[in-house]
Write a protein that holds these residues in place. Structure first.
Motif, PDB file in Angstrom:
ATOM      1  N   LYS A  42     -55.644  27.350   6.144  1.00  0.00           N
ATOM      2  CA  LYS A  42     -54.329  27.937   6.386  1.00  0.00           C
ATOM      3  C   LYS A  42     -53.845  28.736   5.179  1.00  0.00           C
ATOM      4  CE  LYS A  42     -49.823  26.528   8.139  1.00  0.00           C
ATOM      5  NZ  LYS A  42     -49.009  25.373   8.542  1.00  0.00           N
ATOM      6  N   SER A  43     -54.026  28.193   3.982  1.00  0.00           N
ATOM      7  CA  SER A  43     -53.577  28.911   2.785  1.00  0.00           C
ATOM      8  C   SER A  43     -54.405  30.174   2.555  1.00  0.00           C
ATOM      9  CB  SER A  43     -53.630  28.002   1.559  1.00  0.00           C
ATOM     10  OG  SER A  43     -54.959  27.705   1.216  1.00  0.00           O
ATOM     11  N   GLU A  44     -55.701  30.123   2.828  1.00  0.00           N
ATOM     12  CA  GLU A  44     -56.542  31.312   2.675  1.00  0.00           C
ATOM     13  C   GLU A  44     -56.170  32.378   3.697  1.00  0.00           C
ATOM     14  OE1 GLU A  44     -58.786  32.090   0.355  1.00  0.00           O
ATOM     15  OE2 GLU A  44     -58.311  30.217  -0.671  1.00  0.00           O
ATOM     16  N   THR A  45     -55.830  31.957   4.898  1.00  0.00           N
ATOM     17  CA  THR A  45     -55.405  32.910   5.929  1.00  0.00           C
ATOM     18  C   THR A  45     -54.112  33.593   5.517  1.00  0.00           C
ATOM     19  OG1 THR A  45     -56.417  31.516   7.622  1.00  0.00           O
ATOM     20  CG2 THR A  45     -54.849  33.151   8.378  1.00  0.00           C
ATOM     21  N   ARG A  46     -53.168  32.812   4.984  1.00  0.00           N
ATOM     22  CA  ARG A  46     -51.911  33.402   4.499  1.00  0.00           C
ATOM     23  C   ARG A  46     -52.178  34.395   3.369  1.00  0.00           C
ATOM     24  NH1 ARG A  46     -48.225  28.076   4.146  1.00  0.00           N
ATOM     25  NH2 ARG A  46     -47.697  27.909   6.348  1.00  0.00           N
ATOM     26  N   ALA A  47     -53.092  34.049   2.470  1.00  0.00           N
ATOM     27  CA  ALA A  47     -53.408  34.939   1.350  1.00  0.00           C
ATOM     28  C   ALA A  47     -54.013  36.247   1.858  1.00  0.00           C
ATOM     29  CB  ALA A  47     -54.355  34.253   0.385  1.00  0.00           C
ATOM     30  N   GLU A  49     -53.470  37.626   4.800  1.00  0.00           N
ATOM     31  CA  GLU A  49     -52.394  38.384   5.442  1.00  0.00           C
ATOM     32  C   GLU A  49     -51.511  39.049   4.399  1.00  0.00           C
ATOM     33  OE1 GLU A  49     -50.441  35.545   7.921  1.00  0.00           O
ATOM     34  OE2 GLU A  49     -52.005  35.635   9.464  1.00  0.00           O
ATOM     35  N   THR A  50     -51.227  38.348   3.316  1.00  0.00           N
ATOM     36  CA  THR A  50     -50.409  38.910   2.239  1.00  0.00           C
ATOM     37  C   THR A  50     -51.114  40.107   1.604  1.00  0.00           C
ATOM     38  OG1 THR A  50     -49.501  36.727   1.800  1.00  0.00           O
ATOM     39  CG2 THR A  50     -49.220  38.382   0.085  1.00  0.00           C
TER      40      THR A  50
END
Length: 62
Positions: A42-47, A49-50
């Motif tokens: 989840k954190s890698e996906t957010r990164a 997207e950012t």
């Protein structure tokens, strides 16, 4: 043939088989490891997207 494909008692049997195969001692550790892996994903996906949003704003920066 498969009109009633997946009923609640099927899931119960699968859960019992998993508990018997893996043992009740390893299941919490496995669940904890799965949760940690999902948090990392989840954190890698957010990164990602950012990074995409920043790249759209300023394409010359990369």
């Amino acid at each position: 043939m498969f009109r009633n494909g997946l009923e609640p008692w099927h899931l119960l049997i699968v859960a019992i088989v998993v508990i018997v195969l893996f043992g009740s001692k390893k299941l919490p550790d496995t669940a904890r490891a799965l949760g940690k892996s999902l948090r990392i994903l989840k954190s890698e996906t957010r990164a990602m997207e950012t990074d995409e949003v920043e790249e759209r704003r300023d394409p010359a920066a990369s």
